[in-house]
Design a protein around this motif. Structure first.
Motif, PDB file in Angstrom:
ATOM      1  N   ILE A 128      19.040   1.789  10.857  1.00  0.00           N
ATOM      2  CA  ILE A 128      18.894   2.658  11.986  1.00  0.00           C
ATOM      3  C   ILE A 128      17.433   2.384  12.283  1.00  0.00           C
ATOM      4  N   VAL A 129      17.336   1.544  13.849  1.00  0.00           N
ATOM      5  CA  VAL A 129      16.015   1.702  14.553  1.00  0.00           C
ATOM      6  C   VAL A 129      15.786   2.048  15.614  1.00  0.00           C
ATOM      7  N   SER A 130      14.489   3.461  15.222  1.00  0.00           N
ATOM      8  CA  SER A 130      14.347   4.524  16.908  1.00  0.00           C
ATOM      9  C   SER A 130      13.073   4.534  16.433  1.00  0.00           C
ATOM     10  N   PRO A 131      12.025   5.156  18.059  1.00  0.00           N
ATOM     11  CA  PRO A 131      10.643   5.437  17.290  1.00  0.00           C
ATOM     12  C   PRO A 131      10.556   6.610  16.719  1.00  0.00           C
ATOM     13  N   GLU A 153      16.013   3.475   7.701  1.00  0.00           N
ATOM     14  CA  GLU A 153      15.446   3.630   9.195  1.00  0.00           C
ATOM     15  C   GLU A 153      14.130   2.814   9.298  1.00  0.00           C
ATOM     16  N   ALA A 154      14.184   2.145  10.246  1.00  0.00           N
ATOM     17  CA  ALA A 154      12.980   2.039  11.485  1.00  0.00           C
ATOM     18  C   ALA A 154      12.901   2.612  11.767  1.00  0.00           C
ATOM     19  N   MET A 161      13.086  -6.365  11.404  1.00  0.00           N
ATOM     20  CA  MET A 161      13.109  -6.892  10.775  1.00  0.00           C
ATOM     21  C   MET A 161      12.810  -7.955   9.388  1.00  0.00           C
ATOM     22  N   GLU A 162      11.994  -6.728   8.830  1.00  0.00           N
ATOM     23  CA  GLU A 162      11.703  -6.755   7.865  1.00  0.00           C
ATOM     24  C   GLU A 162      12.357  -6.170   6.579  1.00  0.00           C
ATOM     25  N   LEU A 163      13.304  -5.291   7.017  1.00  0.00           N
ATOM     26  CA  LEU A 163      14.499  -5.211   6.444  1.00  0.00           C
ATOM     27  C   LEU A 163      15.413  -5.697   6.252  1.00  0.00           C
ATOM     28  N   VAL A 171      25.859  -3.072   9.572  1.00  0.00           N
ATOM     29  CA  VAL A 171      25.558  -2.505  10.833  1.00  0.00           C
ATOM     30  C   VAL A 171      24.211  -1.943  11.325  1.00  0.00           C
ATOM     31  N   ALA A 172      24.561  -1.907  12.704  1.00  0.00           N
ATOM     32  CA  ALA A 172      22.553  -1.351  12.894  1.00  0.00           C
ATOM     33  C   ALA A 172      22.766  -0.593  14.402  1.00  0.00           C
TER      34      ALA A 172
END
Length: 240
Positions: A128-131, A153-154, A161-163, A171-172
């Motif tokens: 999951i990617v969100s600020p 989460e990022a 990208m590190e994860l 899935v992302a």
């Protein structure tokens, strides 16, 4: 109300025609639907898409009989009177944004995904990617309801990208509001990195059909509301 717009198409390569057919197919899930015009169509074409490399297309553009028809020209030396002209290589998002200036395009389609269930959902790894922390919590909850409970989460593209370098995600879900990189660049990294993510959805506010097509060409399988409507997110997750 739903409306169907017929587009007269003259010229174009087989590859370009294939892309156009994909655009037509994606629009079938909108209130404004685009369809190839043929002489058997129940109404006249609402707009013409013309290929500069086609002699027939140039004659069509210059014919006095077609003066009232909006025309989109693709290629060099557009004739006088065409409504919009575009250079090659073709950019379907730009063309669709011009169509949006003529016809109201309803948002809300999910892009097709030809995926096969390979393992139980409980074993899927999600990113999951969100600020926005609240968005991440919402997405985590929706994923859990869809039996995807293994989620990292990022809050930034760099963190994502590190994860992704250290773990294989199935899935992302990426928020287009990431700030340290465009969501499109991050999408390419996730889909083509050392451990490519098989299934990726983007979430964005105020979506257009052009953005859906841009997402499809970029490798996304869905462009969802921000925050995603539960039924649309669940429908996308149920496909793999």
């Amino acid at each position: 109300m739903a409306q169907r717009i017929f587009i007269q198409v003259l010229g174009f390569s087989e590859e370009e025609r294939h892309a156009l057919n994909t655009v037509f197919r994606l629009s079938e899930q909108c209130l404004t639907m685009y369809q190839l015009w043929t002489p058997e169509a129940p109404e006249p074409a609402g707009v013409a898409l013309l290929d500069a490399q086609s002699h027939e297309a140039r004659l069509h553009a210059e014919s006095p009989r077609n003066q009232g028809l909006k025309m989109l020209w693709v290629g060099d030396n557009p004739p006088q009177g065409v409504w919009r002209a575009f250079n090659r290589p073709m950019s379907w998002p730009d063309i669709l944004e011009s169509l949006d200036a003529l016809f109201a395009v309803q948002q809300g389609i999910d892009l097709d995904l030809d995926a096969v269930v390979a393992e139980p959902m409980s074993l899927k790894q999600a990113l999951i990617v969100s600020p926005d922390r609240d968005v991440r919590l919402y997405l985590r909850a929706r994923l859990a309801l869809a039996r995807v409970t293994l989620a990292d989460e990022a809050e930034s593209a760099t963190g994502a990208m590190e994860l992704a370098r250290d773990k294989q995600y199935d899935v992302a879900v990426v928020d287009c509001g990431v700030r340290d990189m465009t969501a499109w660049a991050l999408l390419r990294q996730l889909r083509k990195g050392r451990r490519p993510v098989a299934h990726v959805a983007l979430t964005k506010q105020r979506r257009s059909l052009a953005e859906h097509v841009r997402a499809w060409y970029g490798g996304a399988e869905a462009l969802l509301d921000q925050p995603p409507h539960p039924a649309r997110l669940d429908a996308w997750l149920s496909r793999f």
